[in-house]
Scaffold this motif. Sequence first.
Motif, mmCIF file in Angstrom:
data_model
loop_
_atom_site.group_PDB
_atom_site.id
_atom_site.type_symbol
_atom_site.label_atom_id
_atom_site.label_comp_id
_atom_site.label_asym_id
_atom_site.label_seq_id
_atom_site.Cartn_x
_atom_site.Cartn_y
_atom_site.Cartn_z
ATOM 1 N N LEU A 53 0.815 -1.216 0.000
ATOM 2 C CA LEU A 53 0.000 0.000 0.000
ATOM 3 C C LEU A 53 0.848 1.265 0.000
ATOM 4 C CD1 LEU A 53 -2.805 -1.116 2.476
ATOM 5 C CD2 LEU A 53 -2.941 -0.952 -0.015
ATOM 6 N N THR A 54 2.102 1.157 0.426
ATOM 7 C CA THR A 54 2.986 2.327 0.377
ATOM 8 C C THR A 54 3.310 2.715 -1.062
ATOM 9 O OG1 THR A 54 5.028 0.996 0.481
ATOM 10 C CG2 THR A 54 4.050 1.690 2.582
ATOM 11 N N LEU A 55 3.035 1.829 -2.014
ATOM 12 C CA LEU A 55 3.317 2.110 -3.418
ATOM 13 C C LEU A 55 2.220 2.955 -4.070
ATOM 14 C CD1 LEU A 55 4.533 -1.467 -4.450
ATOM 15 C CD2 LEU A 55 5.918 0.459 -3.655
ATOM 16 N N LEU A 56 1.093 3.110 -3.376
ATOM 17 C CA LEU A 56 0.002 3.927 -3.913
ATOM 18 C C LEU A 56 0.322 5.411 -3.749
ATOM 19 C CD1 LEU A 56 -3.090 2.031 -2.449
ATOM 20 C CD2 LEU A 56 -2.389 2.093 -4.851
ATOM 21 N N PRO A 57 -0.153 6.255 -4.659
ATOM 22 C CA PRO A 57 0.042 7.708 -4.492
ATOM 23 C C PRO A 57 -0.714 8.211 -3.265
ATOM 24 C CG PRO A 57 -1.409 7.233 -6.358
ATOM 25 C CD PRO A 57 -0.845 5.925 -5.920
ATOM 26 N N LYS A 58 -0.002 8.747 -2.298
ATOM 27 C CA LYS A 58 -0.602 9.143 -1.026
ATOM 28 C C LYS A 58 -1.661 10.225 -1.182
ATOM 29 C CE LYS A 58 3.469 7.968 1.734
ATOM 30 N NZ LYS A 58 4.518 8.462 2.663
ATOM 31 N N GLU A 59 -1.516 11.048 -2.219
ATOM 32 C CA GLU A 59 -2.457 12.153 -2.384
ATOM 33 C C GLU A 59 -3.825 11.690 -2.882
ATOM 34 O OE1 GLU A 59 -0.004 11.791 -6.185
ATOM 35 O OE2 GLU A 59 0.321 11.696 -4.014
ATOM 36 N N ASN A 60 -3.943 10.421 -3.274
ATOM 37 C CA ASN A 60 -5.203 9.937 -3.849
ATOM 38 C C ASN A 60 -6.078 9.157 -2.873
ATOM 39 O OD1 ASN A 60 -4.282 11.056 -6.189
ATOM 40 N ND2 ASN A 60 -3.892 9.129 -7.257
ATOM 41 N N TYR A 61 -5.500 8.699 -1.771
ATOM 42 C CA TYR A 61 -6.234 7.783 -0.905
ATOM 43 C C TYR A 61 -6.099 8.156 0.572
ATOM 44 C CZ TYR A 61 -6.101 4.764 -5.049
ATOM 45 O OH TYR A 61 -6.222 4.265 -6.323
ATOM 46 N N PHE A 62 -7.198 7.986 1.291
ATOM 47 C CA PHE A 62 -7.146 7.899 2.741
ATOM 48 C C PHE A 62 -6.935 6.417 3.057
ATOM 49 C CE2 PHE A 62 -9.982 11.534 1.962
ATOM 50 C CZ PHE A 62 -9.342 12.518 2.709
ATOM 51 N N ILE A 63 -5.904 6.101 3.817
ATOM 52 C CA ILE A 63 -5.627 4.705 4.158
ATOM 53 C C ILE A 63 -5.689 4.564 5.674
ATOM 54 C CG2 ILE A 63 -3.992 2.796 4.000
ATOM 55 C CD1 ILE A 63 -2.857 4.044 1.490
ATOM 56 N N LEU A 64 -6.674 3.812 6.142
ATOM 57 C CA LEU A 64 -6.920 3.657 7.573
ATOM 58 C C LEU A 64 -6.754 2.186 7.942
ATOM 59 C CD1 LEU A 64 -10.150 5.862 7.762
ATOM 60 C CD2 LEU A 64 -7.775 6.604 7.977
ATOM 61 N N HIS A 65 -5.780 1.908 8.779
ATOM 62 C CA HIS A 65 -5.500 0.530 9.185
ATOM 63 C C HIS A 65 -6.140 0.215 10.532
ATOM 64 C CE1 HIS A 65 -2.621 -0.056 5.960
ATOM 65 N NE2 HIS A 65 -1.927 0.996 6.344
ATOM 66 N N ASP A 66 -6.574 -1.021 10.665
ATOM 67 C CA ASP A 66 -6.980 -1.563 11.964
ATOM 68 C C ASP A 66 -8.041 -0.694 12.639
ATOM 69 O OD1 ASP A 66 -6.938 -3.397 14.027
ATOM 70 O OD2 ASP A 66 -5.326 -2.381 15.107
ATOM 71 N N LEU A 67 -9.169 -0.536 11.966
ATOM 72 C CA LEU A 67 -10.283 0.231 12.521
ATOM 73 C C LEU A 67 -11.219 -0.688 13.299
ATOM 74 C CD1 LEU A 67 -11.426 2.601 9.616
ATOM 75 C CD2 LEU A 67 -10.441 3.297 11.805
ATOM 76 N N ARG A 68 -11.679 -0.209 14.430
ATOM 77 C CA ARG A 68 -12.693 -0.932 15.208
ATOM 78 C C ARG A 68 -13.796 0.070 15.521
ATOM 79 N NH1 ARG A 68 -13.414 -2.213 20.848
ATOM 80 N NH2 ARG A 68 -14.452 -4.232 21.146
ATOM 81 N N LEU A 69 -14.954 -0.135 14.890
ATOM 82 C CA LEU A 69 -16.011 0.869 14.912
ATOM 83 C C LEU A 69 -17.259 0.352 15.617
ATOM 84 C CD1 LEU A 69 -15.691 1.975 11.179
ATOM 85 C CD2 LEU A 69 -14.719 3.133 13.175
ATOM 86 N N PRO A 70 -17.966 1.230 16.324
ATOM 87 C CA PRO A 70 -19.211 0.816 16.979
ATOM 88 C C PRO A 70 -20.307 0.566 15.960
ATOM 89 C CG PRO A 70 -18.876 3.184 17.224
ATOM 90 C CD PRO A 70 -17.636 2.642 16.588
ATOM 91 N N VAL A 204 -15.297 12.562 6.607
ATOM 92 C CA VAL A 204 -15.713 11.177 6.837
ATOM 93 C C VAL A 204 -14.549 10.377 7.418
ATOM 94 C CG1 VAL A 204 -16.455 9.036 5.734
ATOM 95 C CG2 VAL A 204 -17.487 11.209 5.058
ATOM 96 N N ALA A 205 -13.355 10.556 6.833
ATOM 97 C CA ALA A 205 -12.172 9.850 7.330
ATOM 98 C C ALA A 205 -11.869 10.248 8.773
ATOM 99 C CB ALA A 205 -10.972 10.138 6.430
ATOM 100 N N GLU A 206 -12.008 11.532 9.078
ATOM 101 C CA GLU A 206 -11.781 12.000 10.447
ATOM 102 C C GLU A 206 -12.801 11.399 11.404
ATOM 103 O OE1 GLU A 206 -11.910 16.219 10.205
ATOM 104 O OE2 GLU A 206 -9.831 16.423 9.490
#
Length: 322
Positions: A53-70, A204-206
């Motif tokens: 995933l580090t190979l993706l252009p950072k400016e194009n994606y929000f990348i969120l790892h290990d989310l635990r949501l209610p 949304v990402a925030e």
Amino acid sequence: MLSKPRTKPLVLKKEEALLLRLLRNHPKYHEIERDYSKRKAGYKGELNIDYYLTLLPKENYFILHDLRLPHGDHFFQIDTLLICTRFALLLEIKNYSGTIFFDQFTNQLIRTLNQKIEAFPCPLYQVKRQKLQLKQWLAGFGILNLPIEHLVVMSNSSSILQTNEGNEHIFKGIIHGWKLIPEIERIDQLRKPFKIAPQALEKVAESLLNAHTPENPDILKLFEIPAADIKIGVACPGCKSLPMKRIRGSWYCEICRLRSRDAHMKAINDYFLLFQTGLTNRELREYLHITSSHVASDILSQMNIPFTGKRRDRVYYSLGTY
């Protein structure tokens, strides 16, 4: 763009502390060791996929790892979530060795390794359930039509993937890690830009980050282990034996003769991981096998551990970083 890096799971840290401080002949030791090995392998597999995933252009994606949501009265967990103006992508990451058979009739993942056969729930159903939960979660923010894609990513490139004859189409959604970037590029080309402003997408990402609730179980309660079974003292950073002795401002291991000035830091960290309670000066002295209240106060002060109360009534609490 906004991202959430992957960190070692809190449960993994707690199990490490627990294994260090239990006798190897403890009746629960091997149960904890097995669970720890599975979690550690899963975490290692996730880190392997993070590289791609580090190979993706950072400016194009929000990348969120290990989310635990209610979600209602419960939580759902996402290994990795990518969000862009075209789609959201759920990644369910599995780190399995051997031959992996996806049985369309039992909806199980069946692994054969070293002549041992094990069955697990099919991760495709798992990630589809997460997709539904995420869709409902996003709807709460007025995001109703953002396309949500999903992939099961096998991090072990040497694993052999099989399924029933005629069921091969499932491998459109189950891939090895090395195919991840081309697959994301393929999805990106198929999807048209979604009608949402980048600023709204960032909100949304925030919101996802703010809603993230790390799993933080009472590990002793989880494995039904009395606090009295926990070995106390400072563990040697070299040979892991304990307790070390406090001699002239440093810690000394009688087994391997290693000396350390800060070995107590991990011991205190272990305390908060295992007991999840406040710590007094007296309790610290008992735990570290020291007699001087002044030495205990100096240790706590140097670590900048937050506290409540004054002088003898002080109770120290974990920084929460572990």
